[in-house]
Scaffold this motif. Structure first.
Motif, PDB file in Angstrom:
ATOM      1  N   VAL A 137      14.044 -17.317   9.455  1.00 36.69           N
ATOM      2  CA  VAL A 137      13.829 -18.475  10.328  1.00 36.69           C
ATOM      3  C   VAL A 137      12.401 -18.996  10.176  1.00 36.69           C
ATOM      4  O   VAL A 137      12.173 -20.220  10.089  1.00 36.69           O
ATOM      5  CB  VAL A 137      14.124 -18.100  11.791  1.00 36.69           C
ATOM      6  N   VAL A 138      11.434 -18.086  10.130  1.00 34.60           N
ATOM      7  CA  VAL A 138      10.037 -18.503   9.991  1.00 34.60           C
ATOM      8  C   VAL A 138       9.817 -19.214   8.653  1.00 34.60           C
ATOM      9  O   VAL A 138       9.054 -20.186   8.557  1.00 34.60           O
ATOM     10  CB  VAL A 138       9.106 -17.284  10.124  1.00 34.60           C
ATOM     11  N   ALA A 139      10.487 -18.760   7.589  1.00 36.35           N
ATOM     12  CA  ALA A 139      10.349 -19.410   6.286  1.00 36.35           C
ATOM     13  C   ALA A 139      11.088 -20.748   6.237  1.00 36.35           C
ATOM     14  O   ALA A 139      10.656 -21.681   5.546  1.00 36.35           O
ATOM     15  CB  ALA A 139      10.868 -18.483   5.189  1.00 36.35           C
ATOM     16  N   LEU A 140      12.203 -20.862   6.968  1.00 34.46           N
ATOM     17  CA  LEU A 140      12.983 -22.099   6.934  1.00 34.46           C
ATOM     18  C   LEU A 140      12.319 -23.242   7.704  1.00 34.46           C
ATOM     19  O   LEU A 140      12.549 -24.411   7.372  1.00 34.46           O
ATOM     20  CB  LEU A 140      14.383 -21.852   7.501  1.00 34.46           C
ATOM     21  N   LEU A 141      11.548 -22.928   8.718  1.00 33.59           N
ATOM     22  CA  LEU A 141      10.959 -23.988   9.546  1.00 33.59           C
ATOM     23  C   LEU A 141      10.037 -24.921   8.738  1.00 33.59           C
ATOM     24  O   LEU A 141      10.202 -26.144   8.788  1.00 33.59           O
ATOM     25  CB  LEU A 141      10.214 -23.369  10.729  1.00 33.59           C
ATOM     26  N   PRO A 142       9.055 -24.412   7.983  1.00 36.24           N
ATOM     27  CA  PRO A 142       8.235 -25.346   7.205  1.00 36.24           C
ATOM     28  C   PRO A 142       9.003 -26.029   6.082  1.00 36.24           C
ATOM     29  O   PRO A 142       8.719 -27.183   5.746  1.00 36.24           O
ATOM     30  CB  PRO A 142       7.111 -24.452   6.653  1.00 36.24           C
ATOM     31  N   VAL A 143       9.989 -25.321   5.517  1.00 39.09           N
ATOM     32  CA  VAL A 143      10.801 -25.942   4.463  1.00 39.09           C
ATOM     33  C   VAL A 143      11.626 -27.088   5.034  1.00 39.09           C
ATOM     34  O   VAL A 143      11.783 -28.145   4.412  1.00 39.09           O
ATOM     35  CB  VAL A 143      11.704 -24.886   3.801  1.00 39.09           C
ATOM     36  N   ALA A 144      12.151 -26.889   6.252  1.00 41.78           N
ATOM     37  CA  ALA A 144      12.881 -27.972   6.911  1.00 41.78           C
ATOM     38  C   ALA A 144      11.964 -29.158   7.187  1.00 41.78           C
ATOM     39  O   ALA A 144      12.390 -30.326   7.104  1.00 41.78           O
ATOM     40  CB  ALA A 144      13.504 -27.459   8.217  1.00 41.78           C
ATOM     41  N   LEU A 170       9.431 -30.047   5.278  1.00 40.06           N
ATOM     42  CA  LEU A 170       9.299 -30.748   3.996  1.00 40.06           C
ATOM     43  C   LEU A 170      10.516 -31.585   3.670  1.00 40.06           C
ATOM     44  O   LEU A 170      10.414 -32.703   3.178  1.00 40.06           O
ATOM     45  CB  LEU A 170       9.066 -29.723   2.880  1.00 40.06           C
ATOM     46  N   LEU A 171      11.703 -31.028   3.967  1.00 44.49           N
ATOM     47  CA  LEU A 171      12.938 -31.690   3.568  1.00 44.49           C
ATOM     48  C   LEU A 171      13.238 -32.905   4.439  1.00 44.49           C
ATOM     49  O   LEU A 171      13.557 -33.987   3.930  1.00 44.49           O
ATOM     50  CB  LEU A 171      14.092 -30.690   3.634  1.00 44.49           C
ATOM     51  N   PHE A 172      13.153 -32.741   5.759  1.00 46.06           N
ATOM     52  CA  PHE A 172      13.589 -33.800   6.657  1.00 46.06           C
ATOM     53  C   PHE A 172      12.467 -34.765   7.043  1.00 46.06           C
ATOM     54  O   PHE A 172      12.711 -35.946   7.253  1.00 46.06           O
ATOM     55  CB  PHE A 172      14.192 -33.191   7.928  1.00 46.06           C
ATOM     56  N   ILE A 173      11.243 -34.245   7.127  1.00 48.63           N
ATOM     57  CA  ILE A 173      10.128 -35.119   7.495  1.00 48.63           C
ATOM     58  C   ILE A 173       9.434 -35.651   6.244  1.00 48.63           C
ATOM     59  O   ILE A 173       9.281 -36.862   6.070  1.00 48.63           O
ATOM     60  CB  ILE A 173       9.129 -34.367   8.389  1.00 48.63           C
ATOM     61  N   GLY A 174       9.036 -34.732   5.366  1.00 47.25           N
ATOM     62  CA  GLY A 174       8.351 -35.170   4.151  1.00 47.25           C
ATOM     63  C   GLY A 174       9.238 -35.996   3.249  1.00 47.25           C
ATOM     64  O   GLY A 174       8.828 -37.029   2.705  1.00 47.25           O
ATOM     65  N   GLY A 175      10.510 -35.539   3.087  1.00 44.89           N
ATOM     66  CA  GLY A 175      11.420 -36.275   2.215  1.00 44.89           C
ATOM     67  C   GLY A 175      11.997 -37.510   2.862  1.00 44.89           C
ATOM     68  O   GLY A 175      12.123 -38.564   2.236  1.00 44.89           O
ATOM     69  N   GLY A 176      12.371 -37.420   4.143  1.00 40.57           N
ATOM     70  CA  GLY A 176      13.028 -38.544   4.787  1.00 40.57           C
ATOM     71  C   GLY A 176      12.085 -39.629   5.250  1.00 40.57           C
ATOM     72  O   GLY A 176      12.394 -40.814   5.157  1.00 40.57           O
ATOM     73  N   MET A 177      10.910 -39.256   5.734  1.00 41.48           N
ATOM     74  CA  MET A 177      10.002 -40.239   6.316  1.00 41.48           C
ATOM     75  C   MET A 177       8.899 -40.672   5.361  1.00 41.48           C
ATOM     76  O   MET A 177       8.432 -41.815   5.423  1.00 41.48           O
ATOM     77  CB  MET A 177       9.378 -39.659   7.597  1.00 41.48           C
ATOM     78  N   LEU A 178       8.477 -39.769   4.479  1.00 50.52           N
ATOM     79  CA  LEU A 178       7.347 -40.096   3.604  1.00 50.52           C
ATOM     80  C   LEU A 178       7.774 -40.537   2.215  1.00 50.52           C
ATOM     81  O   LEU A 178       6.927 -40.732   1.351  1.00 50.52           O
ATOM     82  CB  LEU A 178       6.414 -38.878   3.493  1.00 50.52           C
ATOM     83  N   LEU A 180      14.756 -24.794  -1.819  1.00 45.20           N
ATOM     84  CA  LEU A 180      14.224 -23.726  -0.974  1.00 45.20           C
ATOM     85  C   LEU A 180      15.073 -23.534   0.278  1.00 45.20           C
ATOM     86  O   LEU A 180      15.377 -22.405   0.670  1.00 45.20           O
ATOM     87  CB  LEU A 180      12.784 -24.039  -0.579  1.00 45.20           C
ATOM     88  N   PHE A 181      15.452 -24.621   0.913  1.00 46.34           N
ATOM     89  CA  PHE A 181      16.208 -24.536   2.164  1.00 46.34           C
ATOM     90  C   PHE A 181      17.559 -23.864   1.936  1.00 46.34           C
ATOM     91  O   PHE A 181      17.939 -22.927   2.658  1.00 46.34           O
ATOM     92  CB  PHE A 181      16.395 -25.937   2.745  1.00 46.34           C
ATOM     93  N   VAL A 182      18.296 -24.316   0.936  1.00 44.10           N
ATOM     94  CA  VAL A 182      19.613 -23.735   0.659  1.00 44.10           C
ATOM     95  C   VAL A 182      19.467 -22.307   0.150  1.00 44.10           C
ATOM     96  O   VAL A 182      20.214 -21.402   0.544  1.00 44.10           O
ATOM     97  CB  VAL A 182      20.372 -24.603  -0.358  1.00 44.10           C
ATOM     98  N   GLY A 183      18.496 -22.084  -0.719  1.00 42.40           N
ATOM     99  CA  GLY A 183      18.339 -20.755  -1.303  1.00 42.40           C
ATOM    100  C   GLY A 183      17.904 -19.705  -0.305  1.00 42.40           C
ATOM    101  O   GLY A 183      18.358 -18.557  -0.359  1.00 42.40           O
ATOM    102  N   LEU A 184      17.025 -20.072   0.630  1.00 45.76           N
ATOM    103  CA  LEU A 184      16.584 -19.107   1.639  1.00 45.76           C
ATOM    104  C   LEU A 184      17.740 -18.680   2.543  1.00 45.76           C
ATOM    105  O   LEU A 184      17.913 -17.491   2.841  1.00 45.76           O
ATOM    106  CB  LEU A 184      15.468 -19.707   2.493  1.00 45.76           C
ATOM    107  N   ALA A 185      18.540 -19.658   2.966  1.00 46.61           N
ATOM    108  CA  ALA A 185      19.690 -19.323   3.811  1.00 46.61           C
ATOM    109  C   ALA A 185      20.704 -18.485   3.044  1.00 46.61           C
ATOM    110  O   ALA A 185      21.239 -17.493   3.563  1.00 46.61           O
ATOM    111  CB  ALA A 185      20.334 -20.608   4.331  1.00 46.61           C
TER     112      ALA A 185
END
Length: 387
Positions: A250-257, A259-267, A279-284
């Motif tokens: 969970v701790v590793a998924l939070l920053p990856v999420a 990057l994916l949803f904020i960095g990728g979607g908004m930036l 990273l997100f799919v592989g960690l889970a």
């Protein structure tokens, strides 16, 4: 101690737990279904390979008022190839066109300048040859293969070959799921994707090695005892590290999420999406495989050994004897309770002929009976015998 920490401590001590090993066929079925879905996605849709692997051109434009749809239509019309357009955070455009040469690249650049109403010199163009992209792809596969071989060799030396095989299956499971998601979602495969894949393999191995290390410690001298089978010890190892695996994932998924949803979607995404999705799919998937695939598979392989089969028979025989002893003790306690109840029933009873409650025959309180010897002289004089 927090509630979660208390649960983790109780799991580690074996006071509570879930039997993962007993339901391993269910986990195997779920993993097989997901893997088949990933293969179908690869066969039907394939992978959207980036220009780094197929060759082509990348155009980066300054800030413009043109929409993504207009830019895509213009680039595809001039080049004759499919164009991928992404809007950047500063208002510019990133246009990728695969399979174009230098001449076609210049035409696309001029068309973009006219469409976006910007100076041609302000558009940055980068060309990637197909031979260079093929070399990158080959080196990526070579690096992945070397990594897998080294992992298997290390685990075989540090633990045993069964754990090495199980870890290899879990890694293959994680890679297949991640690549299948890329195929189904349609994300572009770039060198960032390869970096993400190699990174998640390390995370997946971390969880797996933690469980394997606990299993190795708890299974020392396993054949010298008759309390637990190997599968039961493996299940205790999973439960002992369950909270730790969940916390780290969970701790590793939070920053990856992020990057994916904020960095990728908004930036605007770009390479952030490529790395973050893998990273997100592989960690889970790695956390799932270390708990539900790797350790149950080790237990299956170990239970096939003659020593473990003999241990399982001894454990079952001991438990059967304990159950029989317990049943005998319960039956004896039941008989003792019946005897005690019967002795209590020997007290005064109601005699309908006497018209009331009469004392018991012996040992019961009531009217005192005199011995027969005391009644022999009743009615005689005290001075002498009756002649």
């Amino acid at each position: 101690m927090s509630r979660l920490g208390n649960i983790g401590a109780r799991l580690y001590r074996g006071e509570i737990g879930y039997d993962f090993i007993a339901h391993r066929k269910l986990w195997y079925s779920i993993s097989i279904l997901i893997t088949i879905t990933a293969f179908v996605g690869l066969v039907v849709r394939g992978l959207n390979m980036g220009i780094e692997f197929e060759g082509g051109a990348v155009f980066t434009t300054p800030k413009t008022t043109s929409s993504v749809e207009q830019t895509t239509e213009s680039a595809e019309k001039v080049s004759g190839h499919t164009a991928i357009v992404q809007e950047l955070g500063d208002g510019g455009m990133r246009v990728q066109v695969a399979g174009v040469d230098t001449k076609t690249s210049d035409k696309v650049k001029d068309a973009l300048a006219d469409e976006l109403h910007v100076d041609t010199e302000k558009i940055d163009a980068q060309l990637v040859g197909p031979s260079w992209g093929e070399q990158i792809a080959n080196k990526a596969w070579q690096g992945l293969g070397i990594f897998m071989v080294l992992v298997v060799i290390y685990l075989a030396i540090a633990f045993e070959w069964r754990m090495a095989v199980s870890a290899f299956v879990a890694l293959f499971h994680d890679i297949t799921i991640t690549v299948g998601v890329y195929s189904l979602v349609g994300f572009e495969v770039t060198p960032g994707t390869v970096i993400g894949l190699l990174t998640i393999l390390g995370y997946s191995l971390y969880d797996t090695v933690v469980v394997f290390d606990g299993l190795r410690e708890q299974s020392k001298g396993v054949t010298k005892q008759t309390k637990f089978t190997y599968s039961e010890i493996a299940n205790r190892s999973i439960n002992g590290t369950l909270v730790r695996s969940i916390n780290t994932t969970v701790v590793a998924l939070l920053p990856v999420a992020g990057l994916l949803f904020i960095g990728g979607g908004m930036l605007g995404g770009g390479m952030l999406n490529d790395i973050a999705l893998s990273l997100f799919v592989g960690l889970a998937a790695g956390a799932y495989s270390s708990i539900f695939i790797a350790t149950p598979l080790v237990a299956d392989l170990k239970e096939r050994e003659p020593q473990m089969k003999a241990l399982a028979k001894r454990v079952r025989a001991k438990r059967l004897k304990a159950e029989e002893r317990e049943s005998h003790e319960q039956a004896g306690n039941a008989e003792g309770a019946d005897d005690a109840a019967g002795s209590e029933d020997d007290g005064p009873r109601d005699d309908p002929e006497a018209g009331g409650r009469q004392p018991a025959a012996t040992g019961a309180p009531g009217q005192r009976r005199q011995p027969s010897s005391r009644n022999r002289g009743k009615g005689r004089s005290s001075g002498g015998r009756k002649r």
